[in-house]
Write a protein that holds these residues in place. Structure first.
Motif, PDB file in Angstrom:
ATOM      1  N   GLY A   1      -6.129 -45.007  -0.259  1.00  0.00           N
ATOM      2  CA  GLY A   1      -6.074 -44.581   0.833  1.00  0.00           C
ATOM      3  C   GLY A   1      -6.422 -45.344   2.429  1.00  0.00           C
ATOM      4  O   GLY A   1      -7.745 -46.562   2.180  1.00  0.00           O
ATOM      5  N   PRO A   2      -6.565 -45.295   3.193  1.00  0.00           N
ATOM      6  CA  PRO A   2      -7.012 -45.803   4.805  1.00  0.00           C
ATOM      7  C   PRO A   2      -8.681 -45.427   4.814  1.00  0.00           C
ATOM      8  O   PRO A   2      -9.290 -44.512   5.158  1.00  0.00           O
ATOM      9  N   HIS A   3      -9.498 -45.964   5.351  1.00  0.00           N
ATOM     10  CA  HIS A   3     -10.973 -46.507   5.521  1.00  0.00           C
ATOM     11  C   HIS A   3     -11.144 -45.349   6.732  1.00  0.00           C
ATOM     12  O   HIS A   3     -11.529 -44.749   6.731  1.00  0.00           O
ATOM     13  N   LYS A   4     -10.004 -45.440   7.674  1.00  0.00           N
ATOM     14  CA  LYS A   4     -10.224 -45.127   9.540  1.00  0.00           C
ATOM     15  C   LYS A   4      -8.999 -43.680   9.290  1.00  0.00           C
ATOM     16  O   LYS A   4      -7.810 -44.041   8.576  1.00  0.00           O
ATOM     17  N   LYS A   5      -9.074 -42.569   9.421  1.00  0.00           N
ATOM     18  CA  LYS A   5      -8.428 -41.213   9.983  1.00  0.00           C
ATOM     19  C   LYS A   5      -7.250 -42.141  10.698  1.00  0.00           C
ATOM     20  O   LYS A   5      -6.962 -42.685  11.444  1.00  0.00           O
ATOM     21  N   LYS A   6      -5.995 -41.106  10.273  1.00  0.00           N
ATOM     22  CA  LYS A   6      -4.703 -41.193  11.536  1.00  0.00           C
ATOM     23  C   LYS A   6      -4.952 -41.006  13.260  1.00  0.00           C
ATOM     24  O   LYS A   6      -4.442 -41.703  13.060  1.00  0.00           O
ATOM     25  N   ALA A   7      -5.960 -40.541  13.164  1.00  0.00           N
ATOM     26  CA  ALA A   7      -6.599 -40.218  14.580  1.00  0.00           C
ATOM     27  C   ALA A   7      -6.890 -41.041  15.014  1.00  0.00           C
ATOM     28  O   ALA A   7      -6.662 -41.793  15.986  1.00  0.00           O
ATOM     29  N   GLU A   8      -7.781 -41.814  14.108  1.00  0.00           N
ATOM     30  CA  GLU A   8      -8.572 -42.953  15.047  1.00  0.00           C
ATOM     31  C   GLU A   8      -7.697 -43.995  14.862  1.00  0.00           C
ATOM     32  O   GLU A   8      -7.498 -45.104  15.464  1.00  0.00           O
TER      33      GLU A   8
END
Length: 189
Positions: free
Chosen positions: A160-167
């Motif tokens: 999973g990514p550390h930052k969200k999709k919106a970011e």
């Protein structure tokens, strides 16, 4: 007004939220008709039931617009999949790792699958080591959400990514705006 009226009185709330008080149902309907508004039951279980004078069509429209806006701002998580083999060439590994990095930077989850064929199935530790190596290589961009586990002929791990999709979208838009704001320089020969 097709329904039969079952309650003799209601607690009435005005169109601006002010308390009118407890009035008979007929008076409430008459007030609604005079104000050219609808009489909407807000709390049926209360004693007496609570009704409000409002424009019901406008209320439905505004709530639909709020729901639409909320859906527009919602980020959808997408799971991308990368498939590897235990005996992968170093260059091919770097290419696949580049794809994983790109997906994680975009804010997507990545499902890494290692496919075992034939005798490779007797050496699952090769696949496990490869997945661990990949997880270590992309550690600054993502974290292991689901550890490596054998599933028939495949070994699967989710990162999973550390930052969200919106970011990630906002960051990408900011970088694009910054690049677009600079004038390209013309070089003379």
């Amino acid at each position: 007004m097709n329904e039969r009226i079952r309650v003799p009185e209601v607690r009435l709330v005005g169109p601006n939220g002010e308390q009118v008080g407890i009035v008979s149902i007929h008076d409430a309907l008459k007030l609604a008709q005079e104000a050219d508004l609808d009489l909407v039951e807000v709390a049926a279980t209360a004693r007496p039931p609570v009704c409000k004078l409002m424009d019901y069509g406008k209320f439905k429209y505004e709530s639909a617009m709020k729901a639409r806006e909320a859906r527009k701002n919602q980020a959808h998580t997408i799971i991308k999949e990368i498939k590897l083999r235990p005996k992968i060439d170093p260059h091919d590994y770097e290419t696949k790792k580049g794809h994983v990095v790109r997906f994680l930077k975009a804010g997507d989850k990545v499902k890494v699958t290692i496919m075992f064929r034939g005798r490779e199935q007797s050496r699952p530790e090769l696949g496990f080591r490869l997945l661990q190596r990949l997880a270590d290589d992309v550690q600054e961009l993502g974290f292991v959400e689901s550890h490596a586990k054998q599933d028939g002929r495949n070994m699967i791990m989710v990162i999973g990514p550390h930052k969200k999709k919106a970011e990630a979208k906002a960051e990408k838009a900011a970088a694009k705006a910054q690049r677009g704001g600079e004038e390209p320089s013309i070089q003379e020969a």
